[in-house]
Write a protein that holds these residues in place. Structure first.
Motif, short mmCIF file in Angstrom:
data_model
loop_
_atom_site.label_atom_id
_atom_site.label_comp_id
_atom_site.label_asym_id
_atom_site.label_seq_id
_atom_site.Cartn_x
_atom_site.Cartn_y
_atom_site.Cartn_z
N ARG A 101 0.83 -1.20 0.00
CA ARG A 101 0.00 0.00 0.00
C ARG A 101 0.87 1.25 0.00
O ARG A 101 0.57 2.23 -0.67
N GLN A 102 1.97 1.20 0.76
CA GLN A 102 2.91 2.33 0.79
C GLN A 102 3.48 2.57 -0.60
O GLN A 102 3.55 3.70 -1.07
N ALA B 265 0.92 4.01 -2.94
CA ALA B 265 0.62 5.40 -2.61
C ALA B 265 1.70 6.33 -3.15
O ALA B 265 1.40 7.38 -3.72
N PHE B 266 2.95 5.92 -3.01
CA PHE B 266 4.03 6.80 -3.46
C PHE B 266 4.15 6.82 -4.98
O PHE B 266 4.48 7.84 -5.57
N LYS C 125 1.61 6.58 -6.93
CA LYS C 125 0.52 7.47 -7.31
C LYS C 125 0.96 8.93 -7.21
O LYS C 125 0.67 9.75 -8.07
N LYS C 126 1.67 9.23 -6.11
CA LYS C 126 2.16 10.60 -5.89
C LYS C 126 3.14 10.99 -7.00
O LYS C 126 3.04 12.09 -7.57
N MET D 69 1.24 11.51 -10.27
CA MET D 69 0.51 12.78 -10.25
C MET D 69 1.46 13.94 -10.52
O MET D 69 1.13 14.88 -11.24
N GLU D 70 2.67 13.83 -9.97
CA GLU D 70 3.68 14.87 -10.16
C GLU D 70 4.02 15.04 -11.64
O GLU D 70 4.23 16.15 -12.12
N ARG E 118 0.94 17.05 -13.10
CA ARG E 118 0.64 18.39 -12.59
C ARG E 118 1.81 19.35 -12.70
O ARG E 118 1.63 20.56 -12.65
N THR F 195 10.57 17.91 1.72
CA THR F 195 9.27 17.25 1.57
C THR F 195 9.32 15.76 1.94
O THR F 195 8.29 15.19 2.28
N LEU F 196 10.52 15.16 1.90
CA LEU F 196 10.60 13.73 2.23
C LEU F 196 10.54 13.50 3.74
O LEU F 196 10.24 12.40 4.18
N ILE G 26 7.28 12.35 4.90
CA ILE G 26 6.99 11.00 4.41
C ILE G 26 7.77 9.96 5.21
O ILE G 26 7.21 8.97 5.69
N MET H 222 7.54 5.49 6.29
CA MET H 222 7.68 5.03 4.90
C MET H 222 9.08 4.47 4.70
O MET H 222 10.06 5.10 5.08
N SER H 223 9.15 3.28 4.09
CA SER H 223 10.46 2.70 3.82
C SER H 223 11.16 3.48 2.72
O SER H 223 10.58 3.83 1.71
N ARG H 224 12.43 3.76 2.94
CA ARG H 224 13.19 4.55 1.96
C ARG H 224 13.37 3.78 0.67
O ARG H 224 13.40 4.35 -0.41
#
Lengths: 276, 257
Positions: free
Chosen positions: B2-3, B6-7, B9-10, B13-14, B17, B102-103, B106, B111-113
């Motif tokens: 899931r992590q 999610a990332f 997806k981020k 999106m970047e 946008r 920004t990290l 997160i 969140m695993s690196r």
């Protein structure tokens, strides 16, 4: 006592300069802990050590009874962290950002939307669903608190959450932290002492890499109320009369000052808000 | 899982946008059109200027017959530009996050690196694949329209060689991003390694092993060089790619962010 955080003999140097020197302290559960010190006293370093972002030269840190290890994030699941200047992805909207956070912290899928709505209402951003790029500093700070509280952490760490804000923004952030403390332990660092007086029940003073003093706000009151009072008068004339009266009794006044928050009161009055 | 989702997806999106995807796609289409266009227009230009050139005493310039091969030769002359544009655009993928902090939000959420790195790597690979396929396909379609792609030997093989060079460069970019703190240092490290490969390639025996050999894959198109010559360089490329990624993960896990 049950401690959410234990720091045992932590030392940390940067390029030969010793920032923390055998620092030891504990934070009891369900308290609001004010972490006070000058700029550069090592407050941020201590917080980053708790988060496993730095490696200590010596000593151990325990969060919720589990040891913190550098680079790994095992203990971070108990922690919500608000950096001094929180930064976000400007192209996202607050709900999108919080959704990312929710998925990273593995909040159950069916709770995500309601939790985000709830937290945005708490920090007062529920009507600002535009891209974060256009946010003011105060709004970013509030979103910062939202992301930190989203997973209902056992420990909320805030690094100078109020330093960059105007008095109105400060009061709002402090109120949010105060209400958050019902469910979580809050540690917050600051050099603004009135903020500590306003919401903290425990205080630690960091000086030269060591904890110079630690105690409850009651103890602070007990120590400092030995000799000083704060007296308010209805008018300047009354104040002058009172001082004349004191003088006539041959009582020496060693220090007389205007109340700190005069300007703040005025500011609040002018912009039409009541002080707390 | 899931992590990671999610990332990814981020990151995805970047791409939209911040207009990164749009820009790289425009560049690939334009470059895809440019190769056949230059091949088609060069003889026309020479013809138009023939009188002027003759007046100046320049005569006897023979423009050889333009074929599908000419179009593809133009393609391989330009293709390193696409790699360079890609590298410049993605050199800040990590470093902007380091610099803005920004990290921190997160990572402090547990969140695993490694997953952060894998997400960025996957998205960059997808964008590179899209950009390259569009670039290649545009040239292919135009070349097919004006000439005939079947005149060219090993067309797909040569295309694949440049594609895997791009993948290798992304590995290098990832490693550089785990080491460097600024955009500029990432570009210097990435560019430096490629430059060293080029310098070493002066020795013909060494050149056979260099990943940069892929950029010269145009030589297989006329059939004068066998595709079998690429085995050694492909092996080195694959091995150094895996080393880059493993190294990047190890360094990134201990990176001060």
């Amino acid at each position: 006592m049950d401690n959410i955080l234990s720091i045992k003999g932590i030392s940390k140097s940067f390029g030969g300069k010793k920032v923390l020197d055998d620092l030891t302290f504990e934070v009891p559960r369900n308290s609001v802990y004010g972490f006070v010190g000058k700029n550069g006293a090592g407050k941020t370093t201590t917080m980053k050590l708790i988060l496993g972002l730095y490696q200590p030269d010596k000593g151990e840190i325990y969060v919720n009874g589990k040891k913190v290890s550098f680079g790994q994030n095992e203990t971070n699941k108990y922690i919500g962290y608000l950096p001094d200047v929180p930064e976000f992805y400007g192209y996202m909207k607050p709900t999108e950002y919080l959704k990312l956070c929710a998925e990273i912290t593995d909040i159950p899928k069916n709770e995500v939307d309601s939790r985000i709505k709830e937290i945005l209402t708490l920090v007062g951003l529920d009507k600002d669903n535009k891209r974060i790029k256009g946010f003011s500093r105060g709004m970013k700070q509030r979103l910062g608190i939202a992301q930190a509280l989203l997973s209902k952490p056992a420990l909320l760490i805030c690094d100078e959450p109020t330093s960059a804000l105007d008095p109105m923004g400060r009061k709002e952030i402090l109120d949010i932290l105060k209400s958050a403390s019902k469910e979580t332990t809050v540690i917050f660092s600051t050099h603004i002492l009135t903020d500590v007086e306003r919401i903290c029940d425990n205080v630690g003073i960091l000086h030269e890499g060591k904890l110079a003093w630690q105690g409850t706000m009651e103890q602070v009151g007990a120590i400092s109320s030995n000799k000083s009072f704060q007296v308010e008068f209805d008018s300047n004339e009354d104040m002058k009369k009172a001082i004349e009266a004191i003088k006539s009794q041959n009582i020496n006044i060693s220090n007389l000052e205007m109340k700190d928050s005069n300007l703040e009161n005025l500011f609040m009055e002018v912009i039409g808000h009541e002080t707390a | 899982m899931r992590q990671l989702n999610a990332f990814i997806k981020k990151e995805w999106m970047e791409q939209f946008r911040t207009n990164k995807l749009l820009i790289i796609m425009i560049v690939s289409v334009m470059m895809g059109i440019m190769a056949p266009a230059v091949a088609k227009l060069t003889p026309v230009l020479f013809e138009a200027m023939a009188d002027t050139l003759a007046e100046q005493g320049i005569a006897g310039i023979e423009v050889g017959e333009v074929t599908a091969l000419t179009s593809w030769q133009q393609f391989y002359k330009n293709i390193s530009m696409l790699v360079i544009v890609f590298v410049i655009m993605y050199s800040g993928s990590y470093t902007t996050e380091y610099q803005r902090g920004t990290l921190i939000n997160i990572v402090t959420k547990g969140m695993s690196r490694t997953k952060i790195l894998v997400s960025k790597l996957l998205v960059q690979l997808v964008v590179w694949t899209m950009a390259y396929v569009v670039n290649f396909a545009t040239t292919y379609v135009y070349t097919e329209y004006y000439w005939d792609n079947s005149e060219v030997k090993n067309c797909i093989f040569a295309g694949l060689m440049v594609y895997i060079f791009g993948i290798w460069t992304i590995g290098l970019l990832t490693l550089a991003s785990s080491i460097g703190d600024t955009n500029m240092s990432v570009l210097l490290i990435t560019g430096g390694v490629v430059a060293v490969c080029y310098i070493l390639s002066i020795v013909p025996d060494v050149a056979e092993y260099m990943p940069t050999k892929m950029l010269g894959a145009v030589e297989v198109l006329d059939g004068s060089v066998s595709t079998a010559n690429y085995g050694k360089a492909i092996a080195v490329l694959a091995a150094t790619y895996i080393m880059s990624i493993v190294g990047a993960i190890l360094i990134f896990r201990k990176k001060k962010i």
